[in-house]
Design a protein around this motif. Structure first.
Motif, short mmCIF file in Angstrom:
data_model
loop_
_atom_site.label_atom_id
_atom_site.label_comp_id
_atom_site.label_asym_id
_atom_site.label_seq_id
_atom_site.Cartn_x
_atom_site.Cartn_y
_atom_site.Cartn_z
N GLY A 17 0.97 -1.21 0.07
CA GLY A 17 0.08 0.17 0.11
C GLY A 17 0.92 1.20 -0.08
N MET A 18 0.77 2.26 -0.88
CA MET A 18 1.35 3.32 -0.97
C MET A 18 0.57 4.58 -1.09
N ALA A 41 -4.23 2.22 -2.16
CA ALA A 41 -4.06 2.75 -0.77
C ALA A 41 -4.78 4.07 -0.59
N ASN A 67 -5.47 -0.82 1.01
CA ASN A 67 -4.73 -0.23 2.05
C ASN A 67 -5.16 0.79 2.88
N GLY A 167 9.54 -4.82 3.74
CA GLY A 167 10.94 -4.19 4.02
C GLY A 167 11.94 -4.68 3.32
N VAL A 169 12.73 -5.67 0.34
CA VAL A 169 12.35 -6.43 -0.82
C VAL A 169 12.35 -5.88 -2.43
N VAL A 187 6.07 -8.51 0.36
CA VAL A 187 5.74 -7.04 0.02
C VAL A 187 6.56 -6.26 -0.22
N ALA A 188 6.50 -5.57 -1.56
CA ALA A 188 7.53 -4.67 -1.99
C ALA A 188 6.72 -3.18 -2.42
N GLY A 189 7.45 -2.20 -1.54
CA GLY A 189 6.88 -0.82 -1.98
C GLY A 189 7.85 -0.09 -2.83
N THR A 190 9.16 0.19 -2.30
CA THR A 190 9.95 0.85 -3.30
C THR A 190 10.21 0.46 -4.85
N LEU A 193 7.19 1.79 -6.41
CA LEU A 193 7.38 3.16 -6.69
C LEU A 193 8.05 3.43 -7.83
C1 LIG Z 1 5.72 6.01 -1.16
C2 LIG Z 1 5.54 4.88 -0.04
C3 LIG Z 1 4.34 5.05 0.28
C4 LIG Z 1 3.93 4.41 1.34
N1 LIG Z 1 2.51 4.44 1.85
C5 LIG Z 1 1.91 3.49 2.83
C6 LIG Z 1 0.66 3.52 2.90
O1 LIG Z 1 -0.27 4.56 2.73
N2 LIG Z 1 0.13 2.44 3.96
C7 LIG Z 1 1.17 1.51 4.20
O2 LIG Z 1 0.65 0.36 4.94
N3 LIG Z 1 2.38 1.43 4.18
C8 LIG Z 1 2.67 2.59 3.18
N4 LIG Z 1 4.20 2.30 2.76
C9 LIG Z 1 5.14 1.19 3.32
C10 LIG Z 1 4.84 0.15 2.59
O3 LIG Z 1 3.45 -0.38 2.83
C11 LIG Z 1 5.79 -0.77 2.65
O4 LIG Z 1 5.84 -1.31 4.30
C12 LIG Z 1 7.45 -0.61 2.50
O5 LIG Z 1 7.21 0.18 1.26
C13 LIG Z 1 8.24 -1.89 2.35
O6 LIG Z 1 9.45 -1.55 2.28
P1 LIG Z 1 10.17 -1.46 0.77
O7 LIG Z 1 10.00 0.17 0.33
O8 LIG Z 1 11.85 -1.50 1.29
O9 LIG Z 1 9.78 -2.37 -0.15
C14 LIG Z 1 4.53 3.40 1.89
C15 LIG Z 1 5.81 3.24 1.37
C16 LIG Z 1 6.34 4.08 0.32
C17 LIG Z 1 7.62 3.79 -0.34
#
Ligand SMILES: Cc1cc2nc3c(=O)[nH]c(=O)nc-3n(C[C@H](O)[C@H](O)[C@H](O)COP(=O)(O)O)c2cc1C
Length: 335
Positions: A17-18, A41, A67, A167, A169, A187-190, A193
Motif C-alpha cells: 500500500g502506498m 491505498a 490499504n 521491508g 524486498v 511485500v514490495a513498496g520502493t 514506486l
Molecule cells: C511511497 C511509499 C508510500 C507508502 N505508503 C504507505 C501506506 O499508505 N500504507 C502502508 O501500509 N504502508 C505504506 N508504505 C510502506 C509500505 O507499505 C511498505 O511497508 C514498504 O514500502 C516496504 O518496504 P520497501 O519500500 O523496502 O519495499 C509506503 C511506502 C512507500 C515507499
C-alpha cells in the motif's frame, strides 16, 4: 487453505500500500494482472472507491487489495472496499479493529501491519486474519524499529496465520529469503514506486534512483506523527541533525498536530503541501506526484526504503514482477 490459494494468486508478491495517490488503478491493476496482488491505498474516499473498481477492471478477474491508514480511514472507505470487491484490506498506523467484523461479514480478509512482536500479539488478539510484518528498512511510515531479518521469524513463531513480509524486498533473492523465513508472500513498496505506472513525480523517482542512503525521521509529521523513512532532500538537510532528528520544538509541533488526522479530510493535507517551503518547517505527510511543481521534491517526503541502494532504474510493472519472481529477471531490457 494457504494465502495464495485463498486469493488465487499466481505469485507470492504483493505491491505495498502506498498512500497519497502513488498507487492508483494503473499500478495496482497492472500488478494484479501480472499475477501479483496490487493494492489501492489511502486517498480521499470518493476517488478511492472509483480507483478500486478501476483496478479490478484492469486486473482482469484477478484479486486486488486495499490499504487503509487507520487515522484517515472513514466508513466510506470501508464501504468502497466491500462494494468494489477488495480481496484483502491491510491496515497500517493502528490495528483497524473497529472495521474487522464488517469486513469478515462481507467475506473480506483483514490484516494489520505490525512492527514488533507486541503489536503482532495485539492485532491477533483483536481478531486480525493475518499480519503484514514490516521491518525497519521499509520505505514510508514505520510501525517499528526492528529489521525484518529478526522480526519475521519472531512473529512467525506466534502461530499459524498468514504472514506477509515487508521491508527490503527488491528482487527474486529477497522474495526467496522471506518465504524461507516463513512468510506466505513478500511485500514490495520502493520497487513498485520505481515503475512507469506509479504516479510519483518524475523528479522524486530520479532522486530515489540516485540515492545512496535513506533517513528515518519524524520531520514530515504534521497531521501524522509516525516515524518514516525517506530519501534526503533540501528539507531534511536543513532541519535534521546527523541522527535524523528535528529540533525538539519542531517534534512538539508534530505531536500536537496528531488529532488533525482524525478530523481533517485528506484533501486538506494535500492542499497544505502547496504552501510548504524548505524554510518553514511545517511539513505534512503528502508526497510529490505527477503534476505537482518540480520544486516540491525539496520540501515534501520522498518516501523510500533502504533498497534505494540496489534499485537504480524505472521499469514497467511487468518487469518488476518478473524480477521479483524469476531468478533470471526479465528476458529483455525495459524500454
Ligand atoms: C511511497 C511509499 C508510500 C507508502 N505508503 C504507505 C501506506 O499508505 N500504507 C502502508 O501500509 N504502508 C505504506 N508504505 C510502506 C509500505 O507499505 C511498505 O511497508 C514498504 O514500502 C516496504 O518496504 P520497501 O519500500 O523496502 O519495499 C509506503 C511506502 C512507500 C515507499
Amino acid at each position: 487453505m494457504d494465502f495464495l490459494d485463498r486469493l488465487g494468486l499466481e505469485h507470492p508478491v504483493v505491491q505495498a500500500g502506498m498512500g497519497g495517490g502513488v498507487a492508483t488503478a494503473e499500478l495496482a491493476g497492472a500488478v494484479s494482472a501480472a499475477g501479483g496482488l496490487g493494492t489501492i491505498a489511502t486517498m480521499p474516499s470518493a476517488t478511492f472507491g472509483a480507483q478500486l473498481a478501476a483496478a479490478r477492471r484492469r486486473a482482469d478477474g484477478r484479486p486486488v487489495a486495499a490499504n487503509l491508514l487507520v487515522p484517515f480511514a472513514r466508513p466510506a472507505h470501508l464501504r468502497a472496499c466491500v462494494q468494489a470487491g477488495a480481496a484483502l484490506v491491510v491496515f497500517h498506523g493502528g490495528i483497524g479493529r473497529r472495521w474487522f467484523s464488517d469486513l469478515r461479514e462481507a467475506g473480506v480478509l483483514a490484516f494489520s501491519t505490525v512492527g514488533s512482536v507486541e503489536q503482532a500479539r495485539a492485532a491477533l488478539a483483536a481478531g486480525a486474519d493475518g499480519l503484514v510484518v514490516q521491518g525497519a528498512e521499509a520505505g514510508g511510515h514505520l510501525m517499528g524499529d526492528e529489521p525484518l531479518r529478526t522480526l519475521l521469524p519472531r512473529v512467525r513463531g506466534l502461530g499459524t496465520f498468514p504472514v506477509l513480509a515487508a521491508g527490503g524486498v527488491a528482487d527474486y533473492r529477497d522474495v526467496v529469503a522471506v518465504l524461507d523465513a516463513g512468510a506466505d508472500a513478500a511485500v514490495a513498496g520502493t520497487r513498485f514506486l520505481m515503475t512507469s505506472e506509479s504516479r510519483a513525480h518524475p523528479l522524486y523517482k530520479q532522486r530515489v534512483q540516485e540515492a545512496t542512503r535513506t533517513v528515518r525521521t519524524m520531520l514530515f509529521g504534521v497531521g501524522w506523527p509516525l516515524a518514516h523513512r525517506v530519501v534526503p532532500n533540501a528539507a531534511t538537510d536543513r532541519w535534521l541533525n546527523e541522527a535524523g532528528e528535528a529540533p525538539l520544538w519542531l517534534r512538539g509541533v508534530g505531536r500536537a498536530s496528531a488529532p488533525l488526522a482524525r478530523v481533517l479530510p485528506l484533501r486538506a493535507g494535500n492542499a497544505m503541501t502547496s504552501r510548504q517551503r524548505v524554510g518553514v518547517p511545517l511539513f505534512g505527510p503528502a508526497l510529490p506526484l505527477v503534476g505537482m511543481p518540480a520544486a516540491s521534491v525539496d520540501w515534501t517526503a520522498l518516501y523510500a526504503g533502504e533498497t534505494v541502494r540496489r534499485i537504480d532504474d524505472i521499469v514497467s510493472v511487468r518487469d518488476a514482477v518478473e524480477r521479483l519472481t524469476s531468478r533470471s529477471g526479465p528476458s529483455r531490457p525495459s524500454s
